[in-house]
Design a protein around this motif. Sequence first.
Motif, PDB file in Angstrom:
ATOM      1  N   GLN A 199      -8.265   2.282 -13.080  1.00 62.52           N
ATOM      2  CA  GLN A 199      -7.905   1.461 -11.748  1.00 62.52           C
ATOM      3  C   GLN A 199      -8.351   2.132 -10.383  1.00 62.52           C
ATOM      4  OE1 GLN A 199      -3.675   1.850 -12.910  1.00 62.52           O
ATOM      5  NE2 GLN A 199      -3.472   2.796 -10.922  1.00 62.52           N
ATOM      6  N   ILE A 200      -8.444   1.365  -9.331  1.00 62.48           N
ATOM      7  CA  ILE A 200      -8.657   2.258  -7.986  1.00 62.48           C
ATOM      8  C   ILE A 200      -7.361   1.567  -6.969  1.00 62.48           C
ATOM      9  CG2 ILE A 200     -10.088   2.547  -6.104  1.00 62.48           C
ATOM     10  CD1 ILE A 200     -12.312   2.016  -7.895  1.00 62.48           C
ATOM     11  N   ASP A 201      -6.943   2.769  -6.546  1.00 62.29           N
ATOM     12  CA  ASP A 201      -5.667   2.500  -5.693  1.00 62.29           C
ATOM     13  C   ASP A 201      -6.174   2.956  -4.408  1.00 62.29           C
ATOM     14  OD1 ASP A 201      -3.749   1.680  -7.348  1.00 62.29           O
ATOM     15  OD2 ASP A 201      -3.919   3.532  -8.352  1.00 62.29           O
ATOM     16  N   GLU A 202      -5.874   2.289  -3.088  1.00 57.78           N
ATOM     17  CA  GLU A 202      -6.204   2.609  -1.923  1.00 57.78           C
ATOM     18  C   GLU A 202      -5.218   3.221  -0.911  1.00 57.78           C
ATOM     19  OE1 GLU A 202      -8.259  -0.299   0.471  1.00 57.78           O
ATOM     20  OE2 GLU A 202      -9.921  -0.276  -1.116  1.00 57.78           O
ATOM     21  N   VAL A 203      -5.160   4.265  -0.510  1.00 57.67           N
ATOM     22  CA  VAL A 203      -4.214   5.072   0.452  1.00 57.67           C
ATOM     23  C   VAL A 203      -4.956   5.087   1.983  1.00 57.67           C
ATOM     24  CG1 VAL A 203      -3.068   6.157  -1.523  1.00 57.67           C
ATOM     25  CG2 VAL A 203      -4.962   7.196   0.071  1.00 57.67           C
ATOM     26  N   ALA A 204      -4.053   5.390   2.895  1.00 60.33           N
ATOM     27  CA  ALA A 204      -4.665   5.552   4.182  1.00 60.33           C
ATOM     28  C   ALA A 204      -5.571   6.736   4.296  1.00 60.33           C
ATOM     29  CB  ALA A 204      -3.652   5.941   5.315  1.00 60.33           C
ATOM     30  N   GLY A 205      -6.989   6.343   4.480  1.00 66.37           N
ATOM     31  CA  GLY A 205      -7.910   7.208   4.468  1.00 66.37           C
ATOM     32  C   GLY A 205      -8.694   7.714   3.382  1.00 66.37           C
TER      33      GLY A 205
ATOM     34  N   THR B 271     -14.726   8.570  12.828  1.00 67.22           N
ATOM     35  CA  THR B 271     -14.855   7.047  13.009  1.00 67.22           C
ATOM     36  C   THR B 271     -15.451   6.955  14.601  1.00 67.22           C
ATOM     37  OG1 THR B 271     -13.239   6.597  11.322  1.00 67.22           O
ATOM     38  CG2 THR B 271     -13.792   4.990  12.817  1.00 67.22           C
ATOM     39  N   LEU B 272     -16.323   6.411  14.808  1.00 65.94           N
ATOM     40  CA  LEU B 272     -17.208   6.366  16.117  1.00 65.94           C
ATOM     41  C   LEU B 272     -16.610   5.288  17.033  1.00 65.94           C
ATOM     42  CD1 LEU B 272     -21.012   7.423  15.037  1.00 65.94           C
ATOM     43  CD2 LEU B 272     -18.985   9.040  16.074  1.00 65.94           C
TER      44      LEU B 272
ATOM     45  N   VAL C  32     -10.270   2.503   9.860  1.00 68.38           N
ATOM     46  CA  VAL C  32      -9.573   3.687   9.214  1.00 68.38           C
ATOM     47  C   VAL C  32      -8.619   3.317   8.162  1.00 68.38           C
ATOM     48  CG1 VAL C  32      -7.988   5.594   9.971  1.00 68.38           C
ATOM     49  CG2 VAL C  32      -9.883   4.977  11.476  1.00 68.38           C
ATOM     50  N   GLU C  33      -7.982   2.308   8.232  1.00 67.32           N
ATOM     51  CA  GLU C  33      -6.723   1.881   7.204  1.00 67.32           C
ATOM     52  C   GLU C  33      -7.286   1.164   6.153  1.00 67.32           C
ATOM     53  OE1 GLU C  33      -4.704  -0.607   9.835  1.00 67.32           O
ATOM     54  OE2 GLU C  33      -3.526   0.904  10.980  1.00 67.32           O
ATOM     55  N   HIS C  34      -8.634   1.001   6.006  1.00 74.12           N
ATOM     56  CA  HIS C  34      -9.179   0.121   4.902  1.00 74.12           C
ATOM     57  C   HIS C  34     -10.619   0.735   4.501  1.00 74.12           C
ATOM     58  CE1 HIS C  34      -6.666  -2.844   6.779  1.00 74.12           C
ATOM     59  NE2 HIS C  34      -6.786  -3.571   5.674  1.00 74.12           N
TER      60      HIS C  34
END
Length: 421
Positions: free
Chosen positions: A85-91, A187-188, A217-219
């Motif tokens: 599984q892959i979990d996304e967190v902020a950053g 992030t530019l 940034v959030e995704h």
Amino acid sequence: MRTPIMLLIIILFTILSGCSAKKSLPNEELPSNSNEVHPKEVSLSSFEIEQIMKLASNGMVIDSPFSIFESSIQQVKSSWGEPDQIDEVAGGSYATYKERNTVFGFNQYGEIYDVRSYNKNLQELKMEKIKHELGQPKDIRENNQESIYVYEMKNKTELKFIFSNDLKSVDHISIYNPGRFETKQYTLDIKGNSNQLSVKAWESMKNWREEIKQFSVEHPSVYVNGPNKKMVALTFDDGPDEKITPAIINILNDYNVKGNFFFLGSNVKLHPEVVKQAFESGHLVLSHSFNHVELSKLGKSEVEKEVKRAGEEIQSVIGKMPAILRTPYGDTNDQVVNVSKEQGYSIVLWSIDTLDWSQKDATNIVKNVVDNVRNGDIILMHSDSDKMETEKALPLMIESLEKMNFEIVELETLLNIKAYQ
């Protein structure tokens, strides 16, 4: 009375018995290649703690050969296959390999910044033991469920022992590279101007630029730019057509530079020979949806259809399904991101807009790039039939970027993501 001969026999028997008896060793003294000992039976002595520290100094943990200094999640997948599984967190994102007791944290460019081991042997380690062997940690972070002992390693990396507050023993360990995590935060701002935009249109564009920058940034699967390296990518939307797109392909070939074409599925259907020319020349053929509509205004099934039809149209020509999508107008929301991920796509937008669709002037197109270019920029242009000035600007742009020592690469290299599924 025993005879000397009998005494001699007894002594010899005793010596031989002692020599043939198997020596009993504590588990930690058994050789690591012993077939008689299961790894979970080996206790974690001072020696094993030293091994944990030695691995950590090289950016690794037990059970894993991958490093927080130089490894990527693509390397892990090539060696270990897809994660459970892959979990996304902020950053960032975290990939879990359950059978290997390992979790990898990686940034939007696929660079691993965190490796965690959940090896069951670690549960033998208690707080007192860690402090006795390694001294007082640099920092102790606590919450209701766990306590984290942080030891600073070289290059400001951190070795963390995460303790379960219930058991007072180690749940897992982590080796963490904050420098790589912070790469995601590179992030530019989106640059580029046109004297043809109304005040209202310009304000609307500025608002969108700020919103999409924060959204990226959030995704982690949404990209506005690449890493802080002296590389840029040239991208072209809205083709193919029968004239401008072939001309751009030829210019790129003449300069031995790779481009990235975000083709509309509806145009691919009309000009498959141009799509094939781009692909066979080594340029990336990617998706710009099928009909160039604002995806955020569609229902989920309509978004799915737009993405699916475009991918299938491209696949019918080049034999590969793209894995990178640029949403029309950059119009992106949570639903669009989720549908894209379900269909195997990352979303790639841009950090320099040449505004070749607004101020159709070669001088301004080149100026928007030369005046604003930074490490990792993704440059937006178009290759549909009315972009003669883009065709004219492209050689000047390439020459200017090369004089500034920028390497011009395709998005797969810049972002360390797959171009095709």
